[in-house]
Design a protein around this motif. Structure first.
Motif, mmCIF file in Angstrom:
data_model
loop_
_atom_site.group_PDB
_atom_site.id
_atom_site.type_symbol
_atom_site.label_atom_id
_atom_site.label_comp_id
_atom_site.label_asym_id
_atom_site.label_seq_id
_atom_site.Cartn_x
_atom_site.Cartn_y
_atom_site.Cartn_z
ATOM 1 N N PRO A 8 0.818 -1.057 0.004
ATOM 2 C CA PRO A 8 0.011 -0.062 0.090
ATOM 3 C C PRO A 8 0.735 1.363 -0.005
ATOM 4 O O PRO A 8 2.083 1.371 0.161
ATOM 5 C CB PRO A 8 -0.839 -0.179 1.551
ATOM 6 N N ARG A 9 0.260 2.330 -0.245
ATOM 7 C CA ARG A 9 0.980 3.594 -0.093
ATOM 8 C C ARG A 9 1.310 3.956 1.256
ATOM 9 O O ARG A 9 2.478 4.533 1.800
ATOM 10 C CB ARG A 9 0.325 4.777 -0.702
ATOM 11 N N TYR A 10 0.231 3.944 2.097
ATOM 12 C CA TYR A 10 0.390 4.135 3.506
ATOM 13 C C TYR A 10 0.007 3.021 4.330
ATOM 14 O O TYR A 10 -0.954 2.170 3.839
ATOM 15 C CB TYR A 10 -0.286 5.288 4.017
ATOM 16 N N LYS A 11 0.948 2.449 5.480
ATOM 17 C CA LYS A 11 0.595 1.554 6.241
ATOM 18 C C LYS A 11 0.718 1.958 7.931
ATOM 19 O O LYS A 11 1.697 2.338 8.167
ATOM 20 C CB LYS A 11 1.278 0.284 5.952
ATOM 21 N N VAL A 12 -0.335 1.634 8.544
ATOM 22 C CA VAL A 12 -0.297 1.791 10.191
ATOM 23 C C VAL A 12 -0.260 0.490 10.767
ATOM 24 O O VAL A 12 -1.160 -0.009 10.447
ATOM 25 C CB VAL A 12 -1.168 2.885 10.692
ATOM 26 N N ALA A 13 0.604 0.231 11.597
ATOM 27 C CA ALA A 13 0.816 -1.186 12.086
ATOM 28 C C ALA A 13 0.995 -0.743 13.712
ATOM 29 O O ALA A 13 1.580 -0.063 13.936
ATOM 30 C CB ALA A 13 1.811 -1.743 11.362
ATOM 31 N N LYS A 14 0.312 -1.710 14.192
ATOM 32 C CA LYS A 14 0.654 -1.745 15.884
ATOM 33 C C LYS A 14 1.806 -2.363 16.027
ATOM 34 O O LYS A 14 2.009 -3.401 15.335
ATOM 35 C CB LYS A 14 -0.641 -2.426 16.532
ATOM 36 N N ARG A 15 2.600 -2.059 17.010
ATOM 37 C CA ARG A 15 3.813 -2.579 17.408
ATOM 38 C C ARG A 15 3.425 -4.082 17.664
ATOM 39 O O ARG A 15 2.563 -4.488 18.259
ATOM 40 C CB ARG A 15 4.318 -2.071 18.591
ATOM 41 N N GLY A 16 4.294 -4.893 16.922
ATOM 42 C CA GLY A 16 4.307 -6.432 17.190
ATOM 43 C C GLY A 16 3.287 -7.159 16.011
ATOM 44 O O GLY A 16 3.442 -8.227 15.728
ATOM 45 N N GLN A 17 2.847 -6.223 15.113
ATOM 46 C CA GLN A 17 2.218 -6.680 14.119
ATOM 47 C C GLN A 17 2.772 -7.175 12.986
ATOM 48 O O GLN A 17 4.148 -6.490 12.657
ATOM 49 C CB GLN A 17 0.923 -5.710 13.717
ATOM 50 N N ASP A 18 2.717 -8.102 11.987
ATOM 51 C CA ASP A 18 3.423 -8.151 10.988
ATOM 52 C C ASP A 18 2.900 -7.541 9.820
ATOM 53 O O ASP A 18 1.572 -7.128 9.697
ATOM 54 C CB ASP A 18 3.324 -9.846 10.540
ATOM 55 N N VAL A 19 3.725 -7.042 8.873
ATOM 56 C CA VAL A 19 3.313 -6.451 7.460
ATOM 57 C C VAL A 19 3.729 -6.981 6.275
ATOM 58 O O VAL A 19 5.026 -7.670 6.470
ATOM 59 C CB VAL A 19 3.714 -4.700 7.538
ATOM 60 N N ALA A 20 3.193 -6.493 4.951
ATOM 61 C CA ALA A 20 3.825 -7.049 3.647
ATOM 62 C C ALA A 20 3.709 -6.084 2.928
ATOM 63 O O ALA A 20 2.324 -5.458 2.791
ATOM 64 C CB ALA A 20 3.138 -8.473 3.523
ATOM 65 N N LEU A 21 4.800 -5.606 2.460
ATOM 66 C CA LEU A 21 4.824 -4.688 1.366
ATOM 67 C C LEU A 21 5.217 -5.096 0.066
ATOM 68 O O LEU A 21 6.020 -6.142 -0.066
ATOM 69 C CB LEU A 21 5.868 -3.496 1.767
ATOM 70 N N ARG A 22 4.093 -4.674 -1.237
ATOM 71 C CA ARG A 22 4.422 -5.283 -2.154
ATOM 72 C C ARG A 22 5.035 -4.423 -3.198
ATOM 73 O O ARG A 22 4.805 -3.028 -3.227
ATOM 74 C CB ARG A 22 2.989 -5.590 -2.710
ATOM 75 N N CYS A 23 5.684 -4.887 -4.230
ATOM 76 C CA CYS A 23 6.608 -4.142 -5.342
ATOM 77 C C CYS A 23 6.160 -4.764 -6.707
ATOM 78 O O CYS A 23 6.534 -5.862 -6.868
ATOM 79 C CB CYS A 23 7.893 -3.798 -5.095
ATOM 80 N N ASP A 24 5.693 -4.144 -7.571
ATOM 81 C CA ASP A 24 5.351 -4.348 -8.873
ATOM 82 C C ASP A 24 6.356 -3.547 -9.827
ATOM 83 O O ASP A 24 6.284 -2.456 -10.104
ATOM 84 C CB ASP A 24 4.003 -4.198 -9.400
ATOM 85 N N PRO A 25 7.433 -4.560 -10.406
ATOM 86 C CA PRO A 25 8.446 -3.775 -11.318
ATOM 87 C C PRO A 25 8.014 -3.256 -12.281
ATOM 88 O O PRO A 25 6.992 -3.741 -12.973
ATOM 89 C CB PRO A 25 9.577 -4.784 -11.036
ATOM 90 N N ILE A 26 8.937 -2.525 -13.300
ATOM 91 C CA ILE A 26 8.748 -2.341 -14.536
ATOM 92 C C ILE A 26 8.758 -3.769 -15.407
ATOM 93 O O ILE A 26 9.844 -4.543 -15.048
ATOM 94 C CB ILE A 26 9.507 -1.006 -14.942
ATOM 95 N N SER A 27 7.965 -3.909 -16.254
ATOM 96 C CA SER A 27 8.167 -5.232 -17.144
ATOM 97 C C SER A 27 9.400 -5.443 -17.356
ATOM 98 O O SER A 27 9.931 -4.535 -18.393
ATOM 99 C CB SER A 27 6.776 -5.198 -18.019
ATOM 100 N N GLY A 28 10.052 -6.515 -17.431
ATOM 101 C CA GLY A 28 11.167 -7.156 -17.908
ATOM 102 C C GLY A 28 12.387 -6.748 -17.273
ATOM 103 O O GLY A 28 13.666 -6.996 -17.699
#
Lengths: 113, 111
Positions: A8-28
């Motif tokens: 996401p563009r912004y993520k608020v997490a509580k301490r101790g929480q797990d987060v996952a950040l995604r990246c879609d690259p330029i094709s190729g």
């Protein structure tokens, strides 16, 4: 897509929480980098992939940080048991095969409360 | 000592001025040099890319690399208010190597 896309563009997490950040690259683009940028600082290297191979993870600050790129395209940066010091902007950058010009996404701003 | 040193500023100039931004580095293996512009709450945008020493010009922007002095510069001619941003230098030793960034220089161009 035309550019590097991060979500996401912004993520608020509580301490101790797990987060996952995604990246879609330029094709190729085979090279993919993750960087961490603290407020008022330049980006700091976290890890580097060439296709699906993680060739350098020397910048990951602790074993709570894990990155993957299983099919050599989309990449995910995972942070387990988040701490307040993990609050930063996480940037993804990709390069094509012919040069080292790196193109960045907009970043994910992570705030741990 | 950091790999790349950059004066954080802030730098404030009147519209139309020539701006000079600089970085120094310690690793003589660096041979790829980049300048990025970063607006607030945005990702870095590639402005200039230079391989090895020399000059490169693109519109109002000129990048210079002096490997003997381990010193790189970005010049902005006829600066505009829209140039107001943070400018980051970055460099790497080889293809696929990590990029080392400066801390960024905050620039404000006053109309």
């Amino acid at each position: 897509g035309a550019g590097v896309s991060q979500s996401p563009r912004y993520k608020v997490a509580k301490r101790g929480q797990d987060v996952a950040l995604r990246c879609d690259p330029i094709s190729g683009h085979v090279s993919l980098f993750w960087y961490q940028q603290a407020l008022g600082q330049g980006p700091e290297f976290l890890t580097y992939f060439q296709n699906e191979a993680q060739l350098d993870k020397s910048g990951l600050p602790s074993d709570r940080f894990f990155a993957e790129r299983p099919e050599g395209s989309v990449s995910t940066l995972k942070i387990q048991r988040t701490q307040q010091e993990d609050s930063a902007v996480y940037l993804c950058a990709t390069c094509g095969t012919e040069n080292t010009e790196a193109f960045f996404g907009q970043g994910t701003r992570l705030t741990v409360v | 000592q950091k790999e790349v040193e950059q004066d954080p500023g802030p730098l404030s100039v009147p519209e139309g001025a020539i701006v000079s931004l600089n970085c120094t580095y310690s690793n003589s293996a660096f041979q790829y040099f980049m300048w990025y512009r970063q607006y607030s709450r945005k990702g870095p945008e590639l402005l200039m890319y230079t391989y090895s020493s020399g000059n490169k010009e693109d519109g109002r922007f000129t990048a210079q690399v002096d490997k003997s002095s381990k010193y790189i510069s970005l010049f902005i001619r006829d600066s505009q208010p829209s140039d107001s941003a943070t400018y980051l230098c970055a460099m790497s030793a080889d293809t696929g190597n990590q990029f080392y960034f400066g801390t960024g220089t905050s620039l404000t161009v006053i109309p």
